[in-house]
Scaffold this active site. Structure first.
Site, PDB file in Angstrom:
ATOM      1  N   ARG A  27       0.853  -1.216  -0.099  1.00  0.00           N
ATOM      2  CA  ARG A  27       0.072   0.014   0.085  1.00  0.00           C
ATOM      3  C   ARG A  27       0.820   1.271   0.090  1.00  0.00           C
ATOM      4  O   ARG A  27       0.437   2.279  -0.186  1.00  0.00           O
ATOM      5  CB  ARG A  27      -0.786   0.073   1.207  1.00  0.00           C
ATOM      6  CG  ARG A  27      -1.931  -1.110   1.283  1.00  0.00           C
ATOM      7  CD  ARG A  27      -2.819  -1.039   2.601  1.00  0.00           C
ATOM      8  NE  ARG A  27      -3.670   0.235   2.501  1.00  0.00           N
ATOM      9  CZ  ARG A  27      -4.877  -0.040   2.138  1.00  0.00           C
ATOM     10  NH1 ARG A  27      -5.436  -1.075   1.994  1.00  0.00           N
ATOM     11  NH2 ARG A  27      -5.745   1.082   2.160  1.00  0.00           N
ATOM     12  N   TRP A  73       3.188   6.208   1.938  1.00  0.00           N
ATOM     13  CA  TRP A  73       3.459   6.700   0.668  1.00  0.00           C
ATOM     14  C   TRP A  73       3.347   8.019   0.731  1.00  0.00           C
ATOM     15  O   TRP A  73       2.134   8.716   0.974  1.00  0.00           O
ATOM     16  CB  TRP A  73       2.306   6.079  -0.297  1.00  0.00           C
ATOM     17  CG  TRP A  73       2.227   6.291  -1.778  1.00  0.00           C
ATOM     18  CD1 TRP A  73       3.083   5.597  -2.772  1.00  0.00           C
ATOM     19  CD2 TRP A  73       1.546   7.311  -2.532  1.00  0.00           C
ATOM     20  NE1 TRP A  73       2.779   6.348  -3.736  1.00  0.00           N
ATOM     21  CE2 TRP A  73       1.896   7.296  -3.747  1.00  0.00           C
ATOM     22  CE3 TRP A  73       0.878   8.465  -2.156  1.00  0.00           C
ATOM     23  CZ2 TRP A  73       1.689   8.193  -4.739  1.00  0.00           C
ATOM     24  CZ3 TRP A  73       0.373   9.470  -3.116  1.00  0.00           C
ATOM     25  CH2 TRP A  73       0.745   9.442  -4.364  1.00  0.00           C
ATOM     26  N   ASN A  99      -3.555   7.713   7.413  1.00  0.00           N
ATOM     27  CA  ASN A  99      -3.790   7.616   6.042  1.00  0.00           C
ATOM     28  C   ASN A  99      -4.690   8.556   5.552  1.00  0.00           C
ATOM     29  O   ASN A  99      -5.986   8.438   6.185  1.00  0.00           O
ATOM     30  CB  ASN A  99      -4.280   5.996   5.811  1.00  0.00           C
ATOM     31  CG  ASN A  99      -4.434   5.652   4.455  1.00  0.00           C
ATOM     32  OD1 ASN A  99      -3.891   6.595   3.570  1.00  0.00           O
ATOM     33  ND2 ASN A  99      -4.918   4.609   4.216  1.00  0.00           N
ATOM     34  N   GLY A 100      -4.442   9.206   4.556  1.00  0.00           N
ATOM     35  CA  GLY A 100      -5.211  10.385   4.019  1.00  0.00           C
ATOM     36  C   GLY A 100      -4.557  11.523   3.705  1.00  0.00           C
ATOM     37  O   GLY A 100      -3.605  11.619   3.922  1.00  0.00           O
ATOM     38  N   GLU A 486      -3.647  -1.244 -21.680  1.00  0.00           N
ATOM     39  CA  GLU A 486      -3.200  -2.070 -20.468  1.00  0.00           C
ATOM     40  C   GLU A 486      -1.844  -2.648 -20.319  1.00  0.00           C
ATOM     41  O   GLU A 486      -0.951  -2.357 -19.523  1.00  0.00           O
ATOM     42  CB  GLU A 486      -4.175  -3.267 -20.250  1.00  0.00           C
ATOM     43  CG  GLU A 486      -3.953  -4.240 -19.178  1.00  0.00           C
ATOM     44  CD  GLU A 486      -3.783  -3.482 -17.789  1.00  0.00           C
ATOM     45  OE1 GLU A 486      -4.376  -2.168 -17.588  1.00  0.00           O
ATOM     46  OE2 GLU A 486      -3.446  -3.851 -16.870  1.00  0.00           O
ATOM     47  N   GLU A 493       4.624   1.084 -15.496  1.00  0.00           N
ATOM     48  CA  GLU A 493       4.418   1.083 -14.113  1.00  0.00           C
ATOM     49  C   GLU A 493       5.611   0.350 -13.464  1.00  0.00           C
ATOM     50  O   GLU A 493       6.194   0.788 -12.412  1.00  0.00           O
ATOM     51  CB  GLU A 493       3.072   0.880 -13.711  1.00  0.00           C
ATOM     52  CG  GLU A 493       2.581  -0.391 -13.834  1.00  0.00           C
ATOM     53  CD  GLU A 493       1.195  -0.496 -13.311  1.00  0.00           C
ATOM     54  OE1 GLU A 493       0.947   0.123 -12.372  1.00  0.00           O
ATOM     55  OE2 GLU A 493       0.584  -1.331 -13.909  1.00  0.00           O
TER      56      GLU A 493
HETATM   57  C1  F6R Z   1      -2.364  -0.480 -12.404  1.00  0.00           C
HETATM   58  C2  F6R Z   1      -2.915  -0.175 -11.385  1.00  0.00           C
HETATM   59  C3  F6R Z   1      -3.697   1.173 -11.137  1.00  0.00           C
HETATM   60  C4  F6R Z   1      -5.105   0.610 -10.632  1.00  0.00           C
HETATM   61  C5  F6R Z   1      -5.853   1.917 -10.091  1.00  0.00           C
HETATM   62  C6  F6R Z   1      -7.270   1.835  -9.965  1.00  0.00           C
HETATM   63  O1  F6R Z   1      -1.672  -1.479 -12.504  1.00  0.00           O
HETATM   64  O2  F6R Z   1      -2.994  -1.127 -10.500  1.00  0.00           O
HETATM   65  O3  F6R Z   1      -3.635   1.755 -12.282  1.00  0.00           O
HETATM   66  O4  F6R Z   1      -5.762   0.011 -11.445  1.00  0.00           O
HETATM   67  O5  F6R Z   1      -5.317   2.710  -9.324  1.00  0.00           O
HETATM   68  O6  F6R Z   1      -7.387   0.921  -8.712  1.00  0.00           O
HETATM   69  P1  F6R Z   1      -8.742   0.148  -8.166  1.00  0.00           P
HETATM   70  O7  F6R Z   1      -8.825  -0.832  -9.405  1.00  0.00           O
HETATM   71  O8  F6R Z   1      -8.292  -0.508  -6.679  1.00  0.00           O
HETATM   72  O9  F6R Z   1      -9.665   1.214  -8.190  1.00  0.00           O
END
Ligand code: F6R
Length: 613
Positions: A27, A73, A99-100, A486, A493
């Protein structure tokens, strides 16, 4: 985005916290820290991975039965030792992990400084500790719990918080607004975490905190109330995930494990929902609203990142199979432009984590405007899954690698099932066609398995040839266009190579200028009805000496002859092809990233669950 963990009980809190932080490290991973109460309040924290924290804690022989921890993060202030959490109040008696984002932190900080407080860090979090302490020490008769509530009233922004006070050494205070927090209930011990992963090995009983709620937690009890002090009785949920699902199981990285899990995760997603014998689909989660979906004037799909790519596949599916108009939106754009959505419309949000801040805000915006809001989520109990009117879980199992892989394919499977069910109910798909679709869908896990078994070595070799390419172009048409996006996202990334995805025909409108003998071009040419057009695009790339990697289906010999490198995948119905074509692209990015020595599971600057805007 940032992970919070907490423990109170008879175990060694340091061990529980460090183990928990390792599980939460996906995370956020730029710094980590813990605070323990053991007669006094002890803090160990610093820049870097949890492993550094573990070494430091061992060296300093930290112990205690109660504590909180955080993996960060960075939002406010660079990742360094001082900015790491926990943050202390000026006297060092109060510790906070957060967190936030506190949006009014500058104003609050200025006011606190004017009133004589000094700050150590550049973070927004430190003001929380300072503000609580100021209220607690200066307001007569105010308990610590009241001081927290009063401080939270002044704070604008989002938070998942865990707070310790040396004066109440048996308690952990937690609060939530916009950032997930849950409580694990054990026998004479309690756990706190941002998600279930640090808790599963100790208990399967959890209580999810909702926005505007706080809890006071001791080893034998927890008291949940609103921030306004109204007591609440919360449901205790049973966790369905197992420990195996959150461990690497012999794979070098979670990402590789998750890529190879896809035959199973796709099958799990379909289990109990497709009936091959009767050629039917049953999606229990949306059964109650299926008529609204059938009658919807249009469907808007909002999501971010990889989930946005699956939304694009969804657009093609709903329009082809159910003839329902679809618009796909970046959740972050949708929420801020006063979108035209209301009664009679359906907003479908897609999110692996179920916690993405922008997607959640889009959901709330549409709900306020009277639209029916449906969700496709992976994490059971997540905020989005709880706030949508109805929805379908992807059941892909925990996705720990930061780059999304099995969540994408499971999302696409759900979208296929939804579009087929809708098309059938609208009388647009005959029973023979349905039979063909369902039979083919049930064969997809075996086809994914086949790709993984037969292409892994070829892709490894290809990856070694392209490891140091500075740029990549990905091209696809129709259902392969979202896959091109994708594939490019996966590569950039985790390997930090610049990559762009384009609809193949768009190449002529600009990107073709980039093509020369140094440019690898990945073409996804496995959808039958666009193959001829793809061949022309491929010729254009070849004419400019681009190095061509093609993902083709078994029958596509024409492209095979033109391409420098080919990965062949089994044939399928065009609209199911993203489930197969994406697999070689996931592997290609994985092996390139490994060759480049990148941290595949925790790429720089990223976090798994983007709970801040
Ligand atoms: C790419 C990736 C991000 C998530 C995006 C949305 O590999 O993991 O682009 O897809 O942050 O996250 P969710 O699906 O959790 O809303």
């Amino acid at each position: 985005m940032c992970g919070i963990v907490g423990y109170v009980g008879d175990r060694d809190a340091t061990e529980v916290l460090i183990k928990g932080l390792k599980r939460l490290e996906y995370r956020g991973y730029d710094s980590a820290g813990i605070a323990l109460i053991d007669g006094k309040l002890i803090v160990q924290k610093g820049k870097g991975k949890v492993i550094n924290l573990e070494k430091g804690s061992k060296k300093n022989n930290l112990s205690g039965k109660l504590g909180i921890g955080h993996t960060r993060w960075a939002t406010h202030g660079e990742p360094n030792d001082v900015n790491s959490h926990p943050h202390l109040s000026e006297t060092g008696k109060i510790a906070v992990v957060h967190n936030g984002i506190i949006e009014n932190y500058n104003t609050l900080k200025k006011q606190l400084i004017e009133r004589g407080r000094t700050f150590q860090s550049q973070t927004d979090t430190e003001i929380i500790a300072q503000l609580i302490e100021e209220i607690y020490t200066k307001s007569k008769g105010v308990t610590f719990e009241q001081a927290i509530r009063l401080a939270l009233k002044q704070i604008v922004g989002t938070y998942g918080l865990a707070i310790l006070n040396i004066e109440t050494p048996d308690k952990i205070y937690i609060a939530r607004k916009g950032s997930p927090l849950l409580l694990g209930v054990g026998e004479n011990e309690m756990f706190i975490a941002s998600d279930a992963s640090p808790i599963v090995e100790y208990t399967n009983k959890v209580v999810y905190l909702d926005d505007g709620e706080m809890a006071i937690v001791t080893r034998s009890n927890y008291e949940v109330k609103t921030i306004d002090d109204s007591p609440l009785t919360k449901e205790v949920h049973e966790l369905a995930i197992s420990l195996d699902a959150i461990e690497k199981a012999g794979y070098p990285h979670f990402m590789l494990k998750e890529i190879f899990e896809q035959p199973r995760s796709i099958a799990d997603c379909m289990r109990g929902r497709i009936d091959v014998e009767n050629s039917s689909i049953l999606l229990g989660g949306i059964e109650d609203v299926i008529d609204d979906l059938v009658n919807a004037k249009r469907i808007v799909i909002a999501a971010c990142g990889t989930s946005w790519h699956s939304a694009l596949v969804g657009e093609y599916l709903f329009e082809q199979l159910a003839k329902t108009p679809v618009e796909v939106e970046y959740a972050s754009e949708f929420r801020y432009r006063d979108p035209l959505i209301g009664k009679g419309d359906v907003l479908l949000v897609i999110s692996q984590s179920g916690e993405t801040a922008d997607t959640l805000a889009a959901l709330r915006e549409a709900q306020e405007k009277g639209a029916l809001v449906l969700g496709i989520c992976n994490v059971v109990g997540s905020t989005i899954s709880r706030e949508t009117d109805a929805g379908v879980f992807t059941h892909a199992g925990p996705e720990i690698g930061v780059a999304s892989t099995k969540a994408f394919t499971a999302q696409v499977v759900v979208l296929i099932m939804m579009a087929l069910e809708l098309g059938q109910r609208k009388g647009l798909i005959s029973s023979d066609e349905m039979k063909r679709y369902i039979a083919e869908l049930s064969r997809i896990p075996a086809k994914v398995e086949h790709i993984l078994e037969h292409s892994d070595d070829t892709i490894k070799k290809m990856a070694s040839l392209f490891t140091y390419a500075p740029n990549f172009l990905y091209l696809g048409r129709s259902y392969s266009f979202p896959v091109a996006l994708e594939g490019a996202l996966k590569l950039k990334e985790i390997s930090y190579i610049h990559a762009e995805g384009y609809p193949a025909a768009e190449m002529k409108h600009g990107p073709i200028a980039l093509i020369d003998e140094m440019m690898p071009v990945v073409v996804i040419a496995a959808t039958d009805h666009t193959n001829d057009k793809m061949v022309s695009n491929i010729e254009e790339v070849k004419a400019r000496k681009g190095r061509l990697i093609a993902i083709i289906n078994d029958e596509n010999t024409e492209v095979k002859d033109l391409a420098d490198f080919c990965v062949s995948i089994p044939n399928t119905i065009d609209c199911f092809s993203p489930l197969l074509t994406v697999i070689p692209l996931q592997l290609l990015s994985y092996y390139i990233a490994v060759n480049r020595g990148c941290n595949v599971d925790q790429p720089r600057n990223l976090a798994k669950s983007v709970t801040v805007e």
